[in-house]
Design an enzyme around this catalytic site. Structure first.
Site, PDB file in Angstrom:
ATOM      1  N   ASN A  85      46.856  45.417  40.098  1.00 37.50           N
ATOM      2  CA  ASN A  85      46.753  44.467  41.217  1.00 37.50           C
ATOM      3  C   ASN A  85      48.088  44.367  41.959  1.00 37.50           C
ATOM      4  OD1 ASN A  85      44.195  43.919  40.276  1.00 37.50           O
ATOM      5  ND2 ASN A  85      44.747  41.968  39.297  1.00 37.50           N
ATOM      6  N   GLU A 131      51.330  42.847  30.277  1.00 40.06           N
ATOM      7  CA  GLU A 131      49.971  43.166  29.820  1.00 40.06           C
ATOM      8  C   GLU A 131      49.911  44.569  29.202  1.00 40.06           C
ATOM      9  OE1 GLU A 131      46.161  41.107  31.701  1.00 40.06           O
ATOM     10  OE2 GLU A 131      46.606  43.016  32.672  1.00 40.06           O
ATOM     11  N   ALA A 177      44.199  37.070  40.538  1.00 39.94           N
ATOM     12  CA  ALA A 177      45.180  37.957  41.197  1.00 39.94           C
ATOM     13  C   ALA A 177      46.060  37.252  42.233  1.00 39.94           C
ATOM     14  CB  ALA A 177      44.518  39.188  41.824  1.00 39.94           C
ATOM     15  N   ALA A 178      45.975  35.929  42.323  1.00 40.40           N
ATOM     16  CA  ALA A 178      46.875  35.221  43.258  1.00 40.40           C
ATOM     17  C   ALA A 178      48.324  35.406  42.812  1.00 40.40           C
ATOM     18  CB  ALA A 178      46.520  33.737  43.315  1.00 40.40           C
ATOM     19  N   GLY A 179      48.564  35.284  41.507  1.00 33.58           N
ATOM     20  CA  GLY A 179      49.915  35.485  40.978  1.00 33.58           C
ATOM     21  C   GLY A 179      50.375  36.923  41.195  1.00 33.58           C
ATOM     22  N   ASP A 180      49.459  37.861  41.002  1.00 36.71           N
ATOM     23  CA  ASP A 180      49.812  39.279  41.204  1.00 36.71           C
ATOM     24  C   ASP A 180      50.184  39.520  42.668  1.00 36.71           C
ATOM     25  OD1 ASP A 180      49.148  39.747  38.550  1.00 36.71           O
ATOM     26  OD2 ASP A 180      47.055  40.186  39.038  1.00 36.71           O
TER      27      ASP A 180
HETATM   28  O1  RIB Z   1      45.916  38.658  37.049  1.00 39.82           O
HETATM   29  C1  RIB Z   1      44.542  38.952  37.143  1.00 39.82           C
HETATM   30  C2  RIB Z   1      44.198  40.091  36.237  1.00 39.82           C
HETATM   31  O2  RIB Z   1      44.383  39.700  34.894  1.00 39.82           O
HETATM   32  C3  RIB Z   1      42.765  40.550  36.312  1.00 39.82           C
HETATM   33  O3  RIB Z   1      42.546  41.505  37.315  1.00 39.82           O
HETATM   34  C4  RIB Z   1      42.469  41.030  34.905  1.00 39.82           C
HETATM   35  O4  RIB Z   1      42.254  42.402  34.811  1.00 39.82           O
HETATM   36  C5  RIB Z   1      43.668  40.583  34.068  1.00 39.82           C
HETATM   37  O5  RIB Z   1      44.517  41.620  33.814  1.00 39.82           O
END
Ligand code: RIB
Length: 324
Positions: free
Chosen positions: A43, A140, A251-254
């Site tokens: 992301n 992760e 995915a807001a943080g991403d």
């Molecule tokens: O940050 C969101 C993400 O966390 C998701 O897309 C999921 O795959 C997890 O990794």
């Protein structure tokens, strides 16, 4: 344009929209179901690409359809995927995500091929780090690989951003020492410091303990309140955009972290880079899914221009001196 290298996870997200999260022992019906490309690393790389960054991604996927879909999504965002490993045995990582009516989520991940992003994979890609200007990673994928990535980037004098998600019990002192940017959310800050993070004062105190460990800038993402920036100059709130209706915060943080990386790579001053990151994240929560929710650079800059009227996004220049 400066180059960005992202190391991190790639997951296929299985997203279940629910009214409320199920309680223990309860069976509920999903209102909607979607399968979308995700993973914190993917992301962030995808968002770097969409937000106008020159980005190369280090990750691992399986030799399966999910791996193909993920690589395709990244390539369409303009991300270089040539160093992404295709794992022989493991399948592409997976995430089961439940999103409730408020747009909040709960996530369970299956690491799968992400396990291959260890120390030796990162060592094999030292050149990628050397050729980058800004590097961005999360937690992760295996920690030993992430820490190797950070140490190599620091040694090469790169700008390093660590998004400590999912939050570990602790981060080694030598990783925090001299780290340019650490970007936890409130929960992650609480887990990292063991300190309360309910009030602004508590957030400031917790951030300051990380500054004392050698982090140069702590940026805490605090949802609707925006972001708290703590550095040697003090503490400053960079407010979120108002009037945003969240449908899915996945995915807001991403997106925020990618916005920060791209903003810095473009040479925006730090508070302007955070503003850009806040704008990108604000748009992402109005859309469903992970990579499907990420805006383009033009969309983020448009929101910033639209928010230039007094009161709508004014960056409050509230500085507090570090305590102690
Ligand atoms: O940050 C969101 C993400 O966390 C998701 O897309 C999921 O795959 C997890 O990794």
């Amino acid at each position: 344009m400066k180059k960005i290298a992202v190391l991190g996870s790639s997951n296929m997200d299985f997203v279940f929209t629910v009214e409320e999260m199920p309680r223990t022992g309860e069976t509920i019906k999903s209102l909607e179901f979607h399968k979308v490309p995700g993973g914190k690393g993917a992301n962030q790389a995808c968002a770097c690409g969409k937000l106008g960054g020159d980005c190369i991604f280090l990750s691992a996927v399986g030799k399966d359809d999910s791996g193909e879909i993920l690589l395709d999504s990244l390539k369409r965002a303009g991300v270089c995927t040539e160093k992404v490993l295709r794992a022989e045995k493991d399948t592409t990582g997976m995430a089961a995500i439940m999103v409730n009516a408020k747009g909040d989520n709960s996530i369970v991940i299956v690491p799968g091929a992400n396990k291959a992003c260890g120390k030796s994979y990162v060592e094999d890609n030292t050149e990628v780090i050397k050729e980058a200007d800004v590097v961005l990673t999360q937690l992760e994928t295996p920690e030993e690989g992430v820490y190797q990535f950070i140490e190599a980037a620091k040694a090469a004098g790169k700008t390093v951003i660590l998004n400590p998600a999912p939050a570990p019990e602790g981060i080694p002192e030598e990783i925090l020492q001299g780290l340019d940017y650490l970007t936890p959310n409130e929960t992650e800050l609480n887990k990292l410091t063991g300190m309360p993070v309910e009030t602004l004062e508590e957030l400031e105190k917790a951030s300051e303990t990380l500054l004392k460990k050698g982090v140069k800038n702590v940026i805490v993402t605090i949802g609707k309140r925006g972001a708290l920036l703590s550095n040697e100059a003090g503490n400053r709130i960079c407010p979120a955009f108002t009037g945003i209706k969240a449908v899915d915060t996945t995915a807001a943080g991403d997106t925020f972290n990618a916005g920060l990386a791209v903003g810095l790579a473009e040479g925006r001053p730090l508070t302007e880079a955070i503003l850009f990151a806040n704008a990108a994240a604000a748009i992402s929560v109005t859309r469903k899914g992970a990579q499907t929710s990420i805006p383009t650079k033009e969309e983020a800059d448009e929101l910033i221009s639209a928010g230039n009227e007094p009161g709508s996004r004014a960056c409050t220049d509230i500085w507090r001196l570090p305590q102690g």
